[in-house]
Structure formats: C-alpha cells, structure tokens
Design a protein around this motif. Sequence first.
Motif, PDB file in Angstrom:
ATOM      1  N   ALA A 358      -0.349  55.153 -54.618  1.00  0.00           N
ATOM      2  CA  ALA A 358      -1.704  55.452 -55.107  1.00  0.00           C
ATOM      3  C   ALA A 358      -1.961  56.950 -55.053  1.00  0.00           C
ATOM      4  O   ALA A 358      -3.051  57.400 -54.682  1.00  0.00           O
ATOM      5  N   THR A 387      -5.204  58.539 -50.663  1.00  0.00           N
ATOM      6  CA  THR A 387      -4.907  57.714 -51.829  1.00  0.00           C
ATOM      7  C   THR A 387      -6.023  57.853 -52.861  1.00  0.00           C
ATOM      8  O   THR A 387      -7.131  58.302 -52.549  1.00  0.00           O
ATOM      9  N   ILE A 389      -7.202  55.204 -54.411  1.00  0.00           N
ATOM     10  CA  ILE A 389      -7.781  53.872 -54.561  1.00  0.00           C
ATOM     11  C   ILE A 389      -9.285  54.003 -54.667  1.00  0.00           C
ATOM     12  O   ILE A 389      -9.932  54.699 -53.859  1.00  0.00           O
ATOM     13  N   ASP A 393     -11.016  48.370 -57.124  1.00  0.00           N
ATOM     14  CA  ASP A 393      -9.584  48.145 -57.347  1.00  0.00           C
ATOM     15  C   ASP A 393      -9.139  46.876 -56.631  1.00  0.00           C
ATOM     16  O   ASP A 393      -9.537  46.604 -55.488  1.00  0.00           O
ATOM     17  N   GLU A 395      -5.638  46.146 -56.959  1.00  0.00           N
ATOM     18  CA  GLU A 395      -4.188  46.333 -56.914  1.00  0.00           C
ATOM     19  C   GLU A 395      -3.891  47.803 -56.663  1.00  0.00           C
ATOM     20  O   GLU A 395      -4.620  48.685 -57.120  1.00  0.00           O
ATOM     21  N   ALA A 396      -2.811  48.047 -55.936  1.00  0.00           N
ATOM     22  CA  ALA A 396      -2.347  49.408 -55.706  1.00  0.00           C
ATOM     23  C   ALA A 396      -0.854  49.461 -55.989  1.00  0.00           C
ATOM     24  O   ALA A 396      -0.122  48.509 -55.703  1.00  0.00           O
ATOM     25  N   CYS A 397      -0.407  50.599 -56.542  1.00  0.00           N
ATOM     26  CA  CYS A 397       0.985  50.702 -56.991  1.00  0.00           C
ATOM     27  C   CYS A 397       1.695  51.866 -56.318  1.00  0.00           C
ATOM     28  O   CYS A 397       1.065  52.847 -55.873  1.00  0.00           O
ATOM     29  N   CYS A 411       3.940  47.091 -57.440  1.00  0.00           N
ATOM     30  CA  CYS A 411       2.506  46.927 -57.179  1.00  0.00           C
ATOM     31  C   CYS A 411       2.268  45.710 -56.298  1.00  0.00           C
ATOM     32  O   CYS A 411       3.080  44.779 -56.272  1.00  0.00           O
TER      33      CYS A 411
END
Length: 455
Positions: A358, A387, A389, A393, A395-397, A411
């Motif tokens: 992120a 991050t 984020i 959100d 989802e985080a990748c 992810c």
Amino acid sequence: MNALVKTTVFSALTLALLAGLIAAAVWLPGGSSGSVRAQPPPVIVGFDMDTTGNSCPGDGTDCSLGEINDCVEVHAATEDAFDVDVFLEGLPLDESILGAAYSMNFPHAAVNVIARTHNSDTVNLIAQPGSMLIDLSETPLPDTVSPHEVNMADFGAAEYNPPFTHGVLGRYTFKVLPTATAGVYALTIDPATLVLGRDVPPGGELCYYYGCDIWDGNWDPQYGLIAIDTACPGVPVEYTLSMAAAPPEGGTTDPPLGDNVFPEGAVVPLSAFPNPGWLFDSWSGDPDCLDGSVTMDANKSCTANFIPTGVIVVEIDIKPGSWPNSINLKSKGLIPVAILTTASFDATQVDSDTVRFAGAAPVRWALEDVDGDGDIDLVLHFRTRETDIAPGDTEACLTGQTYDGIFIEGCDSIRLVPASRTRASAIFASGLAPLGLVPPSVLGVAWIGALRCRR
C-alpha cells in the motif's frame, strides 16, 4: 503350414571330435571334477532374419553382432532372396568352442536354399578383439531336396585369449518360390541335434554344462519367421513421447513432463499449462510437435516454451494467523504481511528492498513458515501510518520484484476500524458501561443535570 524339410548341417570332422570330447570324463566348469560354481544363463542359439551388422571386418578387431530380427517380409512373385544367420550368444567369457553341429528345418515348399560361398569375408565368428575368423563351406546349391547338407569347419582356430562371447555359426541364403502360398513360415533347429564342442581341456559339450536355449519357431515369441506376401506378426509396437518445459519453472504439460509411452499410430494432443506469471508461447522439438498434436510413428520429443507475463500474481496474507484483517488507520504500530511460498512460487526469491505494501516500504522482514505447510515464507512489517490505505478500502495490495527482476503482485482483504469508533465511545454507546468507565466530562454533565432536577 507346409511340411518342413529337414536339413542336416554337420561336419564329419567336428562330429568325430565331439564324440570323443563328450566321452571324456565329466568335467564341471571352473575347476576339477566335483567342484561347483554358480551357473551363468544358458547359451542362446537362434535365427537372425536380417544379417545387417553381423560382421567382423579386416583382422577381426572391430567385430559386432547387429540387432536380432525375428521375421522377414518377402514376395513370391518377385522370387525375393534373403540371408539368414544362425547366431550364438551368451558364451561364458572363459570358454571357446571347437566345433558345432545342428539340424535345421525349413519349409521347402515355400523357399529354396541357394548357393552362397562362406568365407572370412562374408560370414565369420563375431568375436571380441583378437579372436580368429572362421571359414565355412557348403555343397553346391540350390537345394530343393532333403537333406540340405553343409560342412562346417571346426572352430579350433579360435584364439582362447581373449575369448569370444557371441558369433555366427552359419549364414544361409533363401529364395522364395514363385509357387509359394502366402503365409508365415518358421525356421527351426532340432534341440536334440545341437552340439557345441568345448575347446578347453579336458573337453566336453557346452550345452551339457550350461544349457542351450534355441530361439526359433518353437520359441515364444517366435523367431526365424518368413512372412510371404503378408505382414510379420509381432507384439504391439510402442513409442516414447518425451515432454519438457522451457524454462522448467514456466509451467507443466499434458502428457506430463518426462517420458510417456503410446502405441504405434496413436494421435496425442499436446496441452501446456503456464504457472502464475507465465504465458505459453509455442511448441518446439520434433516437427510433428509444432501444431500441438503428435502422431506416434517413432520416438519423439516435444518442448512447451513459456514466457514471463511481466507480473507474477502471488499469495499474500495480511496479519498472518488472524481474521478478519482489522486495521486501525490511527495506529502507530506495524502491519505484518506474509508472501507465501506455493508450488509455483518461491517467496524466498523476493527482493525485500523492492517490496511495497500500500505504498509503504518494509521496516523489517524475516523468513519463516507462517502457514505451517513446511515451506519458507517471507514476512515483512510496515508502519500503518506510512500506507496509503484510505477509509472505505476493503483490500490492500503488495508489489515487488524477485532477484531475477520479475515483478510480483498480491492482494488480501482488510477491515478498517473507523476512527470515530474508539473503544470507550463504543462501549458507552451500548448503555452498558459501568460508572468507572464513563469519561469525566460526561459524568460531570450528568451530575449537573441531576442537581438541577433536585432543585
């Protein structure tokens, strides 16, 4: 099958000598009378229907016994002629032979034996380097009347050191009769007439000591077959298809990688399955592989070629061992993220300096098995506040590169804890908070209200 004409192949000198040898005192190989040793496999005598490779040119130092063929296909209308060798195989290394005799049967109604000169240039003892060549002779032919007689020179000229292990006892030329009936005919040797005289004192007979197996029309599978105007019988032919992947980590195939056996004539479709981060590009190898289907008329090799897609999708686990993956954006702590090793990806090959979660760089990392599958995973830690984020959100990748420069991406789901829902406010809103947990400011307002009510 037509009646067989018995053809006697013999040597008066050889038979006389062998009679004397056999009459000698019983001798066991490898020692004096009464000694015992492990017996080697039986000596093999049989028919080779294609004499190609059966030669001992020049001085006999480059001898060879070619592939033994069990059948020959010929045609009556063209009166085909062909050579047949009677071969010897498996003679013990410490033995040599002085003479040989046997009776050979052939179908005279289908073939004739025609003239052939036997000498050291055309047929001889197939020997190890240093052995002498053997001269053979026979009476004028063609022969259509039983018996067919051949005089064989004795083997006394064969040098004992080094000994030979296999050889050609006789070569015969057959010619198909134009009146022959189509079919498969067999040459045979009468086991009762086979004699192989030993050239080691005190003499004796090799088949008596070691046993002799005769590969002929009575053997299973049959040898010495003549197929006239028809196909040779035989066991089903099989061929090997060897499959490979380039590079090996690029993917797998169907049929599986390695050697696969198929019957002759089988049409085998080829399939390629790229691993994550790879694409199937093309087939290479035998020309028949190029269109993705192979006809098995010979042994063949096919290679599936793979190319990188540019990004390998990897499996990651945010906050390993917990679920849901709750993240408080106001936290000043670290978020652990694991890049998992799988069957198609090795997480230990990731360059941690290139990894971003992120948008944040790792502050530390370690190699450990976080999912208990026996593979080593890569665990990295990131500062929450570094991050990108954002509220909302789910989802985080993570991105990065391997040491080979291949890009990776993975992810995982997240659950954000809203900033407005602190632990205290959430508890108070439930109406269940004890007095000791109520904030002083709220408690003061409640107390003032109570005083006002009392007034």
